[in-house]
Write an enzyme that holds these catalytic residues in place. Sequence first.
Site, PDB file in Angstrom:
ATOM      1  N   THR A   7       6.842   5.391  -7.260  1.00 50.26           N
ATOM      2  CA  THR A   7       6.347   4.427  -8.246  1.00 50.26           C
ATOM      3  C   THR A   7       5.974   3.099  -7.586  1.00 50.26           C
ATOM      4  OG1 THR A   7       8.483   3.377  -8.759  1.00 50.26           O
ATOM      5  CG2 THR A   7       7.902   5.400  -9.997  1.00 50.26           C
ATOM      6  N   LYS A  50       7.758 -10.306   7.877  1.00 52.97           N
ATOM      7  CA  LYS A  50       7.819 -11.153   6.673  1.00 52.97           C
ATOM      8  C   LYS A  50       9.238 -11.656   6.422  1.00 52.97           C
ATOM      9  CE  LYS A  50       3.528 -10.974   4.887  1.00 52.97           C
ATOM     10  NZ  LYS A  50       2.749 -12.119   4.377  1.00 52.97           N
ATOM     11  N   ARG A  81       6.735   0.744   9.193  1.00 56.60           N
ATOM     12  CA  ARG A  81       6.434  -0.409   8.342  1.00 56.60           C
ATOM     13  C   ARG A  81       7.165  -1.663   8.809  1.00 56.60           C
ATOM     14  NH1 ARG A  81       4.482   2.155   3.092  1.00 56.60           N
ATOM     15  NH2 ARG A  81       4.352   0.133   2.110  1.00 56.60           N
ATOM     16  N   TYR A 132       5.591  -5.204   9.600  1.00 56.76           N
ATOM     17  CA  TYR A 132       5.245  -6.034   8.443  1.00 56.76           C
ATOM     18  C   TYR A 132       6.516  -6.504   7.731  1.00 56.76           C
ATOM     19  CZ  TYR A 132       2.738  -7.298   4.116  1.00 56.76           C
ATOM     20  OH  TYR A 132       2.216  -7.971   3.035  1.00 56.76           O
ATOM     21  N   VAL A 146      -4.951   1.438  -5.287  1.00 52.01           N
ATOM     22  CA  VAL A 146      -5.828   1.171  -6.435  1.00 52.01           C
ATOM     23  C   VAL A 146      -7.295   1.196  -5.995  1.00 52.01           C
ATOM     24  CG1 VAL A 146      -6.466  -0.485  -8.220  1.00 52.01           C
ATOM     25  CG2 VAL A 146      -4.059  -0.136  -7.676  1.00 52.01           C
TER      26      VAL A 146
HETATM   27  N1  UDP Z   1      -1.119   6.108  -1.837  1.00 53.55           N
HETATM   28  C1  UDP Z   1      -1.668   7.305  -2.245  1.00 53.55           C
HETATM   29  N2  UDP Z   1      -2.983   7.549  -1.986  1.00 53.55           N
HETATM   30  C2  UDP Z   1      -3.784   6.652  -1.355  1.00 53.55           C
HETATM   31  C3  UDP Z   1      -3.236   5.411  -0.936  1.00 53.55           C
HETATM   32  C4  UDP Z   1      -1.887   5.173  -1.188  1.00 53.55           C
HETATM   33  O1  UDP Z   1      -0.992   8.166  -2.844  1.00 53.55           O
HETATM   34  O2  UDP Z   1      -4.971   6.943  -1.164  1.00 53.55           O
HETATM   35  C5  UDP Z   1       0.296   5.820  -2.149  1.00 53.55           C
HETATM   36  C6  UDP Z   1       1.138   5.327  -0.975  1.00 53.55           C
HETATM   37  O3  UDP Z   1       1.695   6.421  -0.274  1.00 53.55           O
HETATM   38  C7  UDP Z   1       2.192   4.499  -1.684  1.00 53.55           C
HETATM   39  C8  UDP Z   1       1.459   3.938  -2.903  1.00 53.55           C
HETATM   40  O4  UDP Z   1       0.313   4.760  -3.085  1.00 53.55           O
HETATM   41  O5  UDP Z   1       3.244   5.311  -2.146  1.00 53.55           O
HETATM   42  C9  UDP Z   1       1.009   2.492  -2.732  1.00 53.55           C
HETATM   43  O6  UDP Z   1       0.305   2.408  -1.515  1.00 53.55           O
HETATM   44  P1  UDP Z   1      -0.389   1.067  -1.035  1.00 53.55           P
HETATM   45  O7  UDP Z   1      -0.842   1.310   0.373  1.00 53.55           O
HETATM   46  O8  UDP Z   1      -1.399   0.641  -2.019  1.00 53.55           O
HETATM   47  O9  UDP Z   1       0.759  -0.033  -1.064  1.00 53.55           O
HETATM   48  P2  UDP Z   1       2.282  -0.068  -0.509  1.00 53.55           P
HETATM   49  O10 UDP Z   1       2.664   1.287  -0.001  1.00 53.55           O
HETATM   50  O11 UDP Z   1       2.250  -1.077   0.569  1.00 53.55           O
HETATM   51  O12 UDP Z   1       3.073  -0.443  -1.693  1.00 53.55           O
END
Ligand code: UDP
Length: 315
Positions: free
Chosen positions: A212, A151, A144, A147, A190
Amino acid sequence: MKTILVTGGTGFIGANLCRRLIADGHRVICLDNNYTGSLENVQELQACPRFSFVKHDVIEPYDCPEKLDYIYNLACPASPPFYQGNRSIFTTKTCVFGIINMLELAKRDGARILQTSTSEVYGEPLVHPQPETYRGNVNPHGIRACYDEGKRCAESLMFDYHRHEGVDIRVIRIFNTYGPYMNPDDGRVVSNFICQALRGQDITIYGEGQQTRSFQYIDDLIEGMVRMMENEQGFTGPVNIGNPGEFTILQLAEQVLSKIPTTSKLVYRPLPGDDPTQRRPDITLADKELGWAPTINLDKGLDLTIAYFRRKLGL
Ligand code: UDP
């Protein structure tokens, strides 16, 4: 009427912001390379004479033919599957070269510039919830990092141009956001869960789903962005813009399933590397400086987003 450049203007947040700025009566130049954005997202705006689209990559300098008042810098792929892997070097260049090019443009025109930073600057946070004073816990060589560190570097460039070049800067840190104009296949949680449920596909929980996130509806974010840009008290930030309602990923899946009649089942997949365990914004500063707080809870925001995806997917 202000003349406003929105980089990343055809993406999820950009398309919503362009709509708001056009509705507010401004001249909007929407710039994008359309890597993750799409012209479809701004389709009806193209009929407005105050709106124009420029295909350009912020990695290259942009010699804007108009004098700008405001620059919103959103350009950067934001979904892990799109910013990682063989796109990771491109992601860092987008963050770093992109903000340098936009800061130079702001300097040229004496324009105010807002950088969309991210909750990812906190990495795997050891302080919870996260206030802006927390300096974060980012793995600088993980998957990660392109990114997160990109940023973080962009934030440092914002403050250096402010200190040394007198550029009028605004920095917001955006927490997980969802809503209309998300790409159904961009891989974020989502959109994944809603589209999986609508299509009758299995709901993919990464890890055990106990991590979370705090989910913010797009309209709340746009309001926060505009308040930050239009603030005349010289408040630079960084300021968190997010919804403090915190949910496990399993709770999110259950809530989506309770709203969509479906044959989909939960399936468990490996947790991606460096996936933060917990994330929730402390929004005291946004309230104090901008009088801002979110107004749309997850229940309502999911209803609005599900309605959008039903129309978009014809389901
Ligand atoms: N996630 C998940 N299933 C999915 C996509 C994401 O369980 O199909 C989980 C992911 O591992 C993370 C959280 O949801 O813990 C948020 O993921 P997202 O990619 O939306 O955003 P970010 O990780 O950048 O906060």
